[in-house]
Design a protein around this motif. Structure first.
Motif, PDB file in Angstrom:
ATOM      1  N   PHE A   7      -0.431   1.831  10.957  1.00 43.47           N
ATOM      2  CA  PHE A   7      -1.398   0.895  11.523  1.00 43.47           C
ATOM      3  C   PHE A   7      -0.984  -0.539  11.209  1.00 43.47           C
ATOM      4  O   PHE A   7      -0.742  -0.884  10.053  1.00 43.47           O
ATOM      5  N   LEU A  10     -13.759   6.094   4.462  1.00 45.93           N
ATOM      6  CA  LEU A  10     -12.832   5.426   3.553  1.00 45.93           C
ATOM      7  C   LEU A  10     -13.525   4.269   2.856  1.00 45.93           C
ATOM      8  O   LEU A  10     -14.264   3.497   3.474  1.00 45.93           O
ATOM      9  N   GLU A  37      -5.721  -8.556   0.029  1.00 46.14           N
ATOM     10  CA  GLU A  37      -5.184  -7.243   0.365  1.00 46.14           C
ATOM     11  C   GLU A  37      -6.218  -6.198   0.004  1.00 46.14           C
ATOM     12  O   GLU A  37      -6.788  -6.227  -1.092  1.00 46.14           O
ATOM     13  N   GLN A  38      -6.459  -5.298   0.903  1.00 45.13           N
ATOM     14  CA  GLN A  38      -7.436  -4.250   0.651  1.00 45.13           C
ATOM     15  C   GLN A  38      -6.733  -2.993   0.153  1.00 45.13           C
ATOM     16  O   GLN A  38      -5.741  -2.560   0.726  1.00 45.13           O
ATOM     17  N   LEU A  50      -0.805   0.322   1.720  1.00 53.74           N
ATOM     18  CA  LEU A  50      -0.161  -0.881   2.232  1.00 53.74           C
ATOM     19  C   LEU A  50       1.360  -0.740   2.152  1.00 53.74           C
ATOM     20  O   LEU A  50       1.919  -0.449   1.105  1.00 53.74           O
ATOM     21  N   PHE A  56      -7.184   0.969  -0.469  1.00 52.46           N
ATOM     22  CA  PHE A  56      -8.006   2.042   0.079  1.00 52.46           C
ATOM     23  C   PHE A  56      -8.027   3.254  -0.838  1.00 52.46           C
ATOM     24  O   PHE A  56      -7.029   3.593  -1.475  1.00 52.46           O
ATOM     25  N   GLY A  57      -9.164   3.931  -0.848  1.00 57.72           N
ATOM     26  CA  GLY A  57      -9.259   5.228  -1.485  1.00 57.72           C
ATOM     27  C   GLY A  57      -8.781   6.318  -0.542  1.00 57.72           C
ATOM     28  O   GLY A  57      -8.483   6.050   0.629  1.00 57.72           O
ATOM     29  N   PRO A  58      -8.715   7.562  -1.024  1.00 55.36           N
ATOM     30  CA  PRO A  58      -8.208   8.673  -0.211  1.00 55.36           C
ATOM     31  C   PRO A  58      -9.208   9.167   0.830  1.00 55.36           C
ATOM     32  O   PRO A  58      -8.820   9.902   1.748  1.00 55.36           O
ATOM     33  N   GLY A  59     -10.457   8.771   0.700  1.00 58.60           N
ATOM     34  CA  GLY A  59     -11.449   9.144   1.705  1.00 58.60           C
ATOM     35  C   GLY A  59     -12.236  10.392   1.359  1.00 58.60           C
ATOM     36  O   GLY A  59     -11.830  11.203   0.519  1.00 58.60           O
ATOM     37  N   TYR A  70      -0.051  -0.781   7.404  1.00 60.20           N
ATOM     38  CA  TYR A  70      -0.518   0.279   6.532  1.00 60.20           C
ATOM     39  C   TYR A  70       0.039   1.610   7.040  1.00 60.20           C
ATOM     40  O   TYR A  70       0.226   1.802   8.250  1.00 60.20           O
ATOM     41  N   LEU A 127     -13.717  10.868   8.611  1.00 62.95           N
ATOM     42  CA  LEU A 127     -13.189  10.509   7.286  1.00 62.95           C
ATOM     43  C   LEU A 127     -13.825   9.176   6.911  1.00 62.95           C
ATOM     44  O   LEU A 127     -13.741   8.211   7.679  1.00 62.95           O
ATOM     45  N   ARG A 185     -13.834  13.539   3.533  1.00 59.27           N
ATOM     46  CA  ARG A 185     -13.877  14.198   4.849  1.00 59.27           C
ATOM     47  C   ARG A 185     -15.266  14.802   5.013  1.00 59.27           C
ATOM     48  O   ARG A 185     -15.625  15.736   4.319  1.00 59.27           O
ATOM     49  N   ASN A 206      -4.205  13.602   6.110  1.00 57.41           N
ATOM     50  CA  ASN A 206      -5.312  13.893   5.194  1.00 57.41           C
ATOM     51  C   ASN A 206      -5.359  12.986   3.971  1.00 57.41           C
ATOM     52  O   ASN A 206      -5.800  13.395   2.897  1.00 57.41           O
ATOM     53  N   GLN A 207      -4.868  11.757   4.144  1.00 52.23           N
ATOM     54  CA  GLN A 207      -4.916  10.801   3.038  1.00 52.23           C
ATOM     55  C   GLN A 207      -5.500   9.478   3.499  1.00 52.23           C
ATOM     56  O   GLN A 207      -5.751   9.265   4.691  1.00 52.23           O
ATOM     57  N   GLY A 208      -5.735   8.581   2.533  1.00 55.13           N
ATOM     58  CA  GLY A 208      -6.193   7.239   2.850  1.00 55.13           C
ATOM     59  C   GLY A 208      -5.033   6.361   3.291  1.00 55.13           C
ATOM     60  O   GLY A 208      -3.925   6.838   3.511  1.00 55.13           O
ATOM     61  N   LEU A 209      -5.308   5.063   3.415  1.00 56.98           N
ATOM     62  CA  LEU A 209      -4.292   4.124   3.868  1.00 56.98           C
ATOM     63  C   LEU A 209      -3.570   3.491   2.677  1.00 56.98           C
ATOM     64  O   LEU A 209      -4.185   3.168   1.665  1.00 56.98           O
ATOM     65  N   GLN A 225      -0.617   5.898   6.851  1.00 55.96           N
ATOM     66  CA  GLN A 225      -1.574   6.946   6.502  1.00 55.96           C
ATOM     67  C   GLN A 225      -0.889   8.294   6.674  1.00 55.96           C
ATOM     68  O   GLN A 225      -0.600   8.708   7.799  1.00 55.96           O
TER      69      GLN A 225
END
Lengths: 115, 116
Positions: free
Chosen positions: A90, B90, B104-105, A46, B107-110, A36, B88, B112, A41-44, A38
């Motif tokens: 990651f 997530l 497969e996962q 794939l 993810f959202g942007p999270g 993954y 953060l 803060r 300031n963002q999410g992960l 990142q």
């Protein structure tokens, strides 16, 4: 128990140079492996995944990884990096737990691309 | 639609406040996850929901209370948090193994979160 090791916490590299980010896993059973990325300031997101079949896996943004069972490794490579590749990377292994699953992440490698 | 959305993007709260984080997906995924990520660290799993039922709680303190009101929504209710809970948060979703051989996962942007 399954685990993931990323030995390099930071990898500095010049733009247009090749790069390899190392990942080793430990598992006594078959594994599903993931990389993954990142961005700050963002999410992960794939990059790529290994489930079975060909040991050379191609992902997005020109990245690829090679699954090596004998060395229990899943290193990520890119032949020529760009400034925009600067991010945290990651490696992750999936732990099988019935119907759901858990991703176990490595500690991450910061790829710092310099002009 | 291959997106996981999270609101709010940023949240500042005091230790006596009650707030909620929201996560939404419309990919038909029946597993949803909450992770906590501290700076310069990997994400740590907090909770897993499968078919809207809590299936994994990674020994998370009770000041974090998850909720899955339907198959598309996941909430995380926050109450009496501590400054060390700043991180953060997530959200992720995936198919269940019964549907695909892997999950497969996404993810959202999270969100803060800062706890003062």
């Amino acid at each position: 128990a399954q685990s993931v090791t990323q030995l390099d916490s930071q990898v500095p590299v010049f733009e247009e140079a090749p790069v390899e980010l190392r990942c080793n896993y430990s598992s006594s059973v078959s594994v599903y492996l993931f990389w993954y990325v990142q961005y700050p300031n963002q999410g992960l997101q794939l990059l790529l995944k290994y489930l079975s079949g060909s040991t050379l896996v191609k992902g997005i943004n020109g990245f690829e990884a090679e699954f090596n069972k004998s060395q229990t490794s899943f290193h990520l490579r890119k032949p020529s990096v760009h400034i925009s590749d600067t991010a945290e990377y990651f490696c992750a292994v999936r732990i099988y737990g019935g119907a759901t699953n858990k991703l176990i992440f490595g500690t991450g490698t910061l790829l710092a691309v310099q002009p | 639609d291959t997106e996981v959305t999270q609101t709010p993007k940023h949240l500042v709260m005091g230790m006596t406040n009650k707030k909620s984080l929201k996560c939404e997906q419309h990919m038909g995924h029946r597993a949803m996850y909450w992770y906590k990520q501290k700076a310069k660290k990997p994400p740590e799993l907090m909770f897993v929901y499968s078919y809207e039922k809590l299936s994994i709680n990674e020994s998370v303190p009770s000041r974090f209370s998850p909720e899955c009101p339907n198959s598309s929504l996941l909430n995380l209710h926050l109450h009496a948090l501590q400054p060390e809970d700043s991180a953060l948060y997530l959200c992720a979703s995936s198919h269940l193994l019964g549907v695909l051989a892997y999950n497969e996962q996404f993810f959202g942007p999270g969100t803060r979160l800062t706890v003062l």
